[in-house]
Motif scaffolding. Structure first.
Motif, PDB file in Angstrom:
ATOM      1  N   VAL A  74      17.243  38.573 -19.666  1.00  0.00           N
ATOM      2  CA  VAL A  74      16.566  37.456 -19.016  1.00  0.00           C
ATOM      3  C   VAL A  74      16.459  37.728 -17.523  1.00  0.00           C
ATOM      4  O   VAL A  74      17.055  38.672 -16.994  1.00  0.00           O
ATOM      5  CB  VAL A  74      17.332  36.135 -19.257  1.00  0.00           C
ATOM      6  N   LEU A  75      15.690  36.878 -16.841  1.00  0.00           N
ATOM      7  CA  LEU A  75      15.496  37.015 -15.400  1.00  0.00           C
ATOM      8  C   LEU A  75      16.601  36.281 -14.649  1.00  0.00           C
ATOM      9  O   LEU A  75      16.987  35.173 -15.019  1.00  0.00           O
ATOM     10  CB  LEU A  75      14.129  36.453 -14.988  1.00  0.00           C
ATOM     11  N   ALA A  76      17.087  36.918 -13.584  1.00  0.00           N
ATOM     12  CA  ALA A  76      18.098  36.315 -12.716  1.00  0.00           C
ATOM     13  C   ALA A  76      17.683  36.534 -11.272  1.00  0.00           C
ATOM     14  O   ALA A  76      16.829  37.376 -10.966  1.00  0.00           O
ATOM     15  CB  ALA A  76      19.478  36.909 -12.986  1.00  0.00           C
ATOM     16  N   VAL A  77      18.295  35.770 -10.377  1.00  0.00           N
ATOM     17  CA  VAL A  77      17.960  35.825  -8.956  1.00  0.00           C
ATOM     18  C   VAL A  77      18.864  36.847  -8.267  1.00  0.00           C
ATOM     19  O   VAL A  77      20.087  36.729  -8.311  1.00  0.00           O
ATOM     20  CB  VAL A  77      18.130  34.437  -8.302  1.00  0.00           C
ATOM     21  N   ARG A  78      18.254  37.855  -7.640  1.00  0.00           N
ATOM     22  CA  ARG A  78      19.028  38.862  -6.914  1.00  0.00           C
ATOM     23  C   ARG A  78      19.408  38.361  -5.522  1.00  0.00           C
ATOM     24  O   ARG A  78      20.533  38.548  -5.070  1.00  0.00           O
ATOM     25  CB  ARG A  78      18.227  40.160  -6.800  1.00  0.00           C
ATOM     26  N   SER A  79      18.458  37.748  -4.828  1.00  0.00           N
ATOM     27  CA  SER A  79      18.720  37.209  -3.489  1.00  0.00           C
ATOM     28  C   SER A  79      18.150  35.793  -3.420  1.00  0.00           C
ATOM     29  O   SER A  79      17.137  35.484  -4.055  1.00  0.00           O
ATOM     30  CB  SER A  79      18.080  38.094  -2.406  1.00  0.00           C
ATOM     31  N   THR A  80      18.794  34.946  -2.659  1.00  0.00           N
ATOM     32  CA  THR A  80      18.436  33.522  -2.596  1.00  0.00           C
ATOM     33  C   THR A  80      16.987  33.329  -2.144  1.00  0.00           C
ATOM     34  O   THR A  80      16.526  33.959  -1.188  1.00  0.00           O
ATOM     35  CB  THR A  80      19.379  32.789  -1.634  1.00  0.00           C
ATOM     36  N   VAL A  81      16.290  32.468  -2.860  1.00  0.00           N
ATOM     37  CA  VAL A  81      14.913  32.113  -2.516  1.00  0.00           C
ATOM     38  C   VAL A  81      14.871  30.608  -2.284  1.00  0.00           C
ATOM     39  O   VAL A  81      15.255  29.827  -3.173  1.00  0.00           O
ATOM     40  CB  VAL A  81      13.928  32.497  -3.646  1.00  0.00           C
ATOM     41  N   HIS A  82      14.422  30.208  -1.108  1.00  0.00           N
ATOM     42  CA  HIS A  82      14.375  28.783  -0.791  1.00  0.00           C
ATOM     43  C   HIS A  82      13.106  28.153  -1.353  1.00  0.00           C
ATOM     44  O   HIS A  82      12.107  28.823  -1.630  1.00  0.00           O
ATOM     45  CB  HIS A  82      14.440  28.568   0.722  1.00  0.00           C
ATOM     46  N   ARG A  83      13.172  26.861  -1.507  1.00  0.00           N
ATOM     47  CA  ARG A  83      12.051  26.112  -2.060  1.00  0.00           C
ATOM     48  C   ARG A  83      10.776  26.355  -1.257  1.00  0.00           C
ATOM     49  O   ARG A  83      10.776  26.311  -0.019  1.00  0.00           O
ATOM     50  CB  ARG A  83      12.380  24.618  -2.054  1.00  0.00           C
ATOM     51  N   GLY A  84       9.701  26.639  -1.969  1.00  0.00           N
ATOM     52  CA  GLY A  84       8.415  26.859  -1.326  1.00  0.00           C
ATOM     53  C   GLY A  84       8.125  28.303  -0.982  1.00  0.00           C
ATOM     54  O   GLY A  84       6.973  28.642  -0.711  1.00  0.00           O
ATOM     55  N   GLU A  85       9.140  29.168  -0.982  1.00  0.00           N
ATOM     56  CA  GLU A  85       8.922  30.569  -0.643  1.00  0.00           C
ATOM     57  C   GLU A  85       8.300  31.321  -1.813  1.00  0.00           C
ATOM     58  O   GLU A  85       8.502  30.975  -2.979  1.00  0.00           O
ATOM     59  CB  GLU A  85      10.232  31.239  -0.236  1.00  0.00           C
ATOM     60  N   VAL A  86       7.546  32.368  -1.464  1.00  0.00           N
ATOM     61  CA  VAL A  86       6.944  33.214  -2.492  1.00  0.00           C
ATOM     62  C   VAL A  86       8.030  34.112  -3.094  1.00  0.00           C
ATOM     63  O   VAL A  86       8.828  34.712  -2.373  1.00  0.00           O
ATOM     64  CB  VAL A  86       5.797  34.059  -1.899  1.00  0.00           C
ATOM     65  N   ILE A  87       8.056  34.224  -4.406  1.00  0.00           N
ATOM     66  CA  ILE A  87       9.045  35.045  -5.106  1.00  0.00           C
ATOM     67  C   ILE A  87       8.524  36.473  -5.193  1.00  0.00           C
ATOM     68  O   ILE A  87       7.416  36.712  -5.695  1.00  0.00           O
ATOM     69  CB  ILE A  87       9.318  34.495  -6.512  1.00  0.00           C
ATOM     70  N   THR A  88       9.283  37.420  -4.692  1.00  0.00           N
ATOM     71  CA  THR A  88       8.912  38.827  -4.745  1.00  0.00           C
ATOM     72  C   THR A  88       9.709  39.545  -5.833  1.00  0.00           C
ATOM     73  O   THR A  88      10.683  39.012  -6.362  1.00  0.00           O
ATOM     74  CB  THR A  88       9.158  39.513  -3.389  1.00  0.00           C
ATOM     75  N   ARG A  89       9.306  40.770  -6.115  1.00  0.00           N
ATOM     76  CA  ARG A  89      10.011  41.556  -7.134  1.00  0.00           C
ATOM     77  C   ARG A  89      11.449  41.846  -6.706  1.00  0.00           C
ATOM     78  O   ARG A  89      12.359  41.893  -7.536  1.00  0.00           O
ATOM     79  CB  ARG A  89       9.256  42.862  -7.392  1.00  0.00           C
ATOM     80  N   ASP A  90      11.656  42.034  -5.399  1.00  0.00           N
ATOM     81  CA  ASP A  90      13.007  42.319  -4.911  1.00  0.00           C
ATOM     82  C   ASP A  90      13.937  41.115  -5.039  1.00  0.00           C
ATOM     83  O   ASP A  90      15.158  41.270  -4.975  1.00  0.00           O
ATOM     84  CB  ASP A  90      12.956  42.767  -3.445  1.00  0.00           C
ATOM     85  N   ASP A  91      13.364  39.925  -5.180  1.00  0.00           N
ATOM     86  CA  ASP A  91      14.186  38.723  -5.323  1.00  0.00           C
ATOM     87  C   ASP A  91      14.754  38.566  -6.733  1.00  0.00           C
ATOM     88  O   ASP A  91      15.667  37.756  -6.947  1.00  0.00           O
ATOM     89  CB  ASP A  91      13.370  37.465  -4.988  1.00  0.00           C
TER      90      ASP A  91
END
Length: 236
Positions: A74-91
Motif C-alpha cells: 500500500v501507499l505510505a507517506v515518506r515525508s510530511t505533506v501539509h494540507r493543500g500542498e501538491v503530492i510528489t513522488r518523493d513524498d
C-alpha cells in the motif's frame, strides 16, 4: 575286581566333560554375572513441556504464514505533506503491511494516480494514504482567490502557520491608533495555502485563500503593511 569301561561308556564320559553346565542349575555357580539394564524414569512435566513447545512452534509458524499471505503493498507517506500542498513522488513510498479490514489504504498500484494531486489534510510521515487524504481540487477554485501577505514578526503567531489553517486577516491601526480606511473591513476570514520565508528580519509571506470579492480588500491591507493574521482553532 574292577570292570573296564566299554568304548561306548568312554565316549559318553568325554562328551559329558566338554559340556558347559547350564546357568541357574542347582549346585552350579557361574563365574560371569549379568547386570540388569537400568530402569528409565518417566518425567511427566518434561514430556508436557516438550509437547507444549512443539505446539507453540507450530502455532507461530501458522501465524507467520497467515500474516505473510494477508500483507498488502500500500501507499505510505515518506515525508510530511501539509494540507493543500501538491503530492510528489518523493513524498510517497510503498510498504508491505497486514492491513486491518477497517482501514482503506490506497494500493501501491495507484502511486501514479496520487502523484500530482493535493493533500486534503495534513499527511504525517509514516502514515498510510487513503482516498480521503487526497483531492483533485485546484487551488484556488472557482470563486476563490489567493493573495500573498508579507508579515513582520509580531503580525503572525509565533508557533507558526500551516497549510489549511483557518485565520482572520485583521486590519491594524495607523500611527494615530485609527484604521486607515473606513471602507475596508476590519477583518476577513481566510485559509492559509502556503507559508514561505520573506527575507531578513523574520518576515514571512503567507498565501491566503479568500473569496474572490474580498481579494482586493486583502491586497490593499497587505500593501499598506498594516495587516496581521489571527490563528483560529485547529480543531475540526
Amino acid at each position: 575286581m574292577a570292570i573296564a569301561p566299554t568304548d561306548e561308556q568312554r565316549s559318553v564320559r568325554r562328551l559329558g566333560r566338554g559340556k558347559k553346565p547350564a546357568e541357574g542349575e542347582q549346585g552350579i555357580e557361574t563365574s560371569d554375572s549379568v547386570t540388569p539394564p537400568p530402569k528409565m524414569r518417566r518425567r511427566p512435566l518434561l514430556v508436557a513441556a516438550s509437547v507444549a513447545a512443539v505446539c507453540l512452534g507450530a502455532l507461530l509458524a501458522v501465524l507467520a504464514f497467515t500474516s505473510m499471505n494477508s500483507a498488502q503493498e500500500v501507499l505510505a507517506v515518506r515525508s510530511t505533506v501539509h494540507r493543500g500542498e501538491v503530492i510528489t513522488r518523493d513524498d510517497l513510498m510503498t510498504v508491505r503491511v497486514g492491513v486491518d479490514p477497517a482501514l482503506k489504504p490506497l494500493p501501491a498500484s495507484e502511486l501514479n494516480d496520487v502523484v500530482g494531486k493535493r493533500a486534503a489534510m495534513d499527511l504525517t510521515a509514516g502514515g498510510l494514504v487513503t482516498s480521503e487524504d487526497v483531492t483533485s481540487s485546484v487551488v484556488p477554485g472557482k470563486g476563490m482567490s489567493v493573495v500573498g501577505i508579507s508579515l513582520a514578526p509580531g503580525a503572525y503567531p509565533a508557533n507558526g502557520l500551516k497549510n489549511g489553517d483557518a485565520v482572520r486577516i485583521v486590519l491594524t491601526p495607523g500611527q494615530q491608533g485609527q484604521y486607515t480606511s473606513g471602507s475596508t473591513p476590519t477583518e476577513i476570514p481566510a485559509t492559509v495555502v502556503d507559508v514561505a520565508a520573506g527575507g531578513s528580519g523574520g518576515q514571512q509571506v503567507v498565501d491566503v485563500l479568500v473569496p474572490e470579492g474580498q481579494a482586493p480588500d486583502v491586497a490593499a491591507m497587505a500593501a499598506t503593511g498594516k495587516a496581521a493574521l489571527v490563528l483560529d482553532s485547529r480543531e475540526r
